[in-house]
Motif scaffolding. Structure first.
Motif, PDB file in Angstrom:
ATOM      1  N   HIS A 104      53.389 -28.603 130.622  1.00  0.00           N
ATOM      2  CA  HIS A 104      53.371 -27.502 129.864  1.00  0.00           C
ATOM      3  C   HIS A 104      53.551 -28.097 128.196  1.00  0.00           C
ATOM      4  N   VAL A 105      53.060 -27.083 127.356  1.00  0.00           N
ATOM      5  CA  VAL A 105      53.238 -27.077 125.863  1.00  0.00           C
ATOM      6  C   VAL A 105      54.166 -25.847 125.383  1.00  0.00           C
ATOM      7  N   THR A 106      55.231 -26.217 124.640  1.00  0.00           N
ATOM      8  CA  THR A 106      56.056 -24.997 124.212  1.00  0.00           C
ATOM      9  C   THR A 106      55.625 -24.732 122.695  1.00  0.00           C
ATOM     10  N   LEU A 107      55.474 -23.450 122.486  1.00  0.00           N
ATOM     11  CA  LEU A 107      55.265 -22.919 121.019  1.00  0.00           C
ATOM     12  C   LEU A 107      56.717 -22.236 120.769  1.00  0.00           C
ATOM     13  N   THR A 108      56.886 -22.636 119.225  1.00  0.00           N
ATOM     14  CA  THR A 108      58.045 -21.765 118.890  1.00  0.00           C
ATOM     15  C   THR A 108      57.567 -21.099 117.743  1.00  0.00           C
ATOM     16  N   VAL A 109      57.751 -19.843 117.718  1.00  0.00           N
ATOM     17  CA  VAL A 109      57.450 -18.476 116.834  1.00  0.00           C
ATOM     18  C   VAL A 109      58.584 -17.742 116.432  1.00  0.00           C
ATOM     19  N   ASP A 110      58.584 -16.911 115.569  1.00  0.00           N
ATOM     20  CA  ASP A 110      59.597 -15.958 115.252  1.00  0.00           C
ATOM     21  C   ASP A 110      59.506 -14.821 115.802  1.00  0.00           C
ATOM     22  N   ARG A 111      58.427 -14.259 116.379  1.00  0.00           N
ATOM     23  CA  ARG A 111      58.034 -13.106 117.007  1.00  0.00           C
ATOM     24  C   ARG A 111      57.399 -13.484 118.155  1.00  0.00           C
ATOM     25  N   LEU A 112      57.733 -13.045 119.434  1.00  0.00           N
ATOM     26  CA  LEU A 112      56.976 -13.476 120.615  1.00  0.00           C
ATOM     27  C   LEU A 112      55.853 -12.464 120.753  1.00  0.00           C
ATOM     28  N   ALA A 113      56.161 -11.301 120.563  1.00  0.00           N
ATOM     29  CA  ALA A 113      55.024 -10.126 120.939  1.00  0.00           C
ATOM     30  C   ALA A 113      53.713 -10.385 120.679  1.00  0.00           C
ATOM     31  N   PRO A 114      53.402 -10.661 119.130  1.00  0.00           N
ATOM     32  CA  PRO A 114      52.042 -10.878 118.700  1.00  0.00           C
ATOM     33  C   PRO A 114      51.480 -12.022 119.563  1.00  0.00           C
ATOM     34  N   THR A 115      52.226 -13.279 119.568  1.00  0.00           N
ATOM     35  CA  THR A 115      51.519 -14.460 120.187  1.00  0.00           C
ATOM     36  C   THR A 115      51.305 -14.040 121.649  1.00  0.00           C
ATOM     37  N   ALA A 116      52.422 -13.382 122.529  1.00  0.00           N
ATOM     38  CA  ALA A 116      52.230 -12.944 123.783  1.00  0.00           C
ATOM     39  C   ALA A 116      50.786 -12.415 124.137  1.00  0.00           C
ATOM     40  N   PRO A 140      64.117 -21.926 110.620  1.00  0.00           N
ATOM     41  CA  PRO A 140      63.389 -22.007 109.428  1.00  0.00           C
ATOM     42  C   PRO A 140      61.790 -22.254 109.858  1.00  0.00           C
ATOM     43  N   PRO A 141      61.014 -21.819 108.861  1.00  0.00           N
ATOM     44  CA  PRO A 141      59.666 -22.337 108.905  1.00  0.00           C
ATOM     45  C   PRO A 141      59.487 -23.890 109.082  1.00  0.00           C
ATOM     46  N   THR A 142      58.649 -24.545 109.490  1.00  0.00           N
ATOM     47  CA  THR A 142      58.491 -25.892 109.698  1.00  0.00           C
ATOM     48  C   THR A 142      57.278 -26.347 108.684  1.00  0.00           C
ATOM     49  N   GLN A 143      57.202 -27.645 108.596  1.00  0.00           N
ATOM     50  CA  GLN A 143      56.042 -28.240 107.712  1.00  0.00           C
ATOM     51  C   GLN A 143      55.460 -29.081 108.626  1.00  0.00           C
ATOM     52  N   LEU A 144      54.027 -29.312 108.334  1.00  0.00           N
ATOM     53  CA  LEU A 144      53.274 -30.225 109.203  1.00  0.00           C
ATOM     54  C   LEU A 144      53.718 -31.443 108.886  1.00  0.00           C
ATOM     55  N   GLY A 145      53.749 -32.425 109.447  1.00  0.00           N
ATOM     56  CA  GLY A 145      54.038 -33.906 109.065  1.00  0.00           C
ATOM     57  C   GLY A 145      54.259 -34.734 110.316  1.00  0.00           C
ATOM     58  N   SER A 146      54.860 -35.838 110.105  1.00  0.00           N
ATOM     59  CA  SER A 146      54.967 -36.824 111.188  1.00  0.00           C
ATOM     60  C   SER A 146      56.246 -36.147 112.031  1.00  0.00           C
ATOM     61  N   GLY A 147      55.937 -36.393 113.351  1.00  0.00           N
ATOM     62  CA  GLY A 147      56.761 -35.653 114.402  1.00  0.00           C
ATOM     63  C   GLY A 147      56.334 -34.391 114.808  1.00  0.00           C
ATOM     64  N   GLY A 148      55.212 -33.838 114.108  1.00  0.00           N
ATOM     65  CA  GLY A 148      54.987 -32.593 114.550  1.00  0.00           C
ATOM     66  C   GLY A 148      53.447 -32.661 115.186  1.00  0.00           C
ATOM     67  N   VAL A 149      53.113 -31.404 115.987  1.00  0.00           N
ATOM     68  CA  VAL A 149      52.018 -31.449 116.725  1.00  0.00           C
ATOM     69  C   VAL A 149      50.981 -30.575 115.840  1.00  0.00           C
ATOM     70  N   HIS A 150      50.002 -30.904 115.539  1.00  0.00           N
ATOM     71  CA  HIS A 150      48.772 -30.263 114.671  1.00  0.00           C
ATOM     72  C   HIS A 150      48.073 -29.162 115.382  1.00  0.00           C
TER      73      HIS A 150
END
Length: 217
Positions: free
Chosen positions: A46-58, A106-116
């Motif tokens: 699987h892939v795991t998404l990390t979000v601050d609010r579940l309902a809109p993504t769901a 906290p919000p993340t920033q795209l960079g090394s170690g992140g998934v685009h």
């Protein structure tokens, strides 16, 4: 989520996990691997998404992309928060998205170690266009079809700001090289070939050699 799990990070800091108890369905052993067949990785899970609010993504996963909620379990590092499991088709490896609701991070920033981005498959051009129309009809901004030479792509951001791609299966990565030797050298689509020297200069060397084949089992 009930499976023995080994969590690790790669040299770039990307979070990975090895899960025990997977199925052998669709598994094709790599005979040149130094790892014995019984210990080889069976496939992608699987892939795991990390979000601050579940309902809109769901809502996007279920109402737009036809996933269904199939369970939940405590987050790995915070038992007070939940990770929710969504499946499509038969479910299981390759057909599962897990969403962590983490307003404490906290919000993340795209960079090394992140998934685009996270990519989903469409079997052909007609279904690909149908998905574009479906996403647009849900009021979500989505790109036009982009020809990547090896496949065609659509991109949109779900409400949690995770970038989703819908990509066609074809023409495929064996379009311009032998399938038996995929990954042995850097293949570029024609529109990037003029920039090969610049691209290669920015890559870290990757040792793709194999010291010895695994013994027969």
């Amino acid at each position: 989520a009930g499976q023995p799990t080994l969590r690790l990070t790669d040299p770039e800091g990307q979070r990975l996990a090895l899960l025990a108890g997977g199925s052998d369905d669709g598994f094709a052993p790599w005979r040149r691997s130094p790892v014995p067949v019984e210990f080889q990785i069976r496939g992608l899970g699987h892939v795991t998404l990390t979000v601050d609010r579940l309902a809109p993504t769901a809502r996007v996963l279920t109402d737009v992309l036809n996933f269904r909620q199939s369970g939940d379990y405590p987050a790995a590092d915070n038992a007070n928060l939940r990770t929710v499991v969504f499946e499509t088709g038969p479910g299981g490896p390759g057909a599962e998205v897990r969403v962590e609701e983490r307003p404490d991070l906290p919000p993340t920033q795209l960079g090394s170690g992140g998934v685009h981005h996270v990519a989903f498959r469409a079997p052909n051009d007609s279904e690909h266009r149908a998905w574009r129309d479906r996403v647009r009809s849900a009021g979500i901004g989505i790109t036009d079809v982009i020809d990547r030479f090896y496949f065609k792509s659509l991109y949109f951001r779900e409400p949690g700001r995770v970038l989703f791609e819908i990509a066609t299966d074809g023409p495929g990565f064996a379009t311009d090289e032998d399938a038996a030797h995929l990954g042995e050298k850097l293949a570029l689509p024609p529109f990037l070939e003029p920039h090969r020297a610049e691209i290669e200069a920015g890559l870290k060397p990757l040792d793709s050699s194999v010291s010895s084949p695994a013994p027969p089992r």
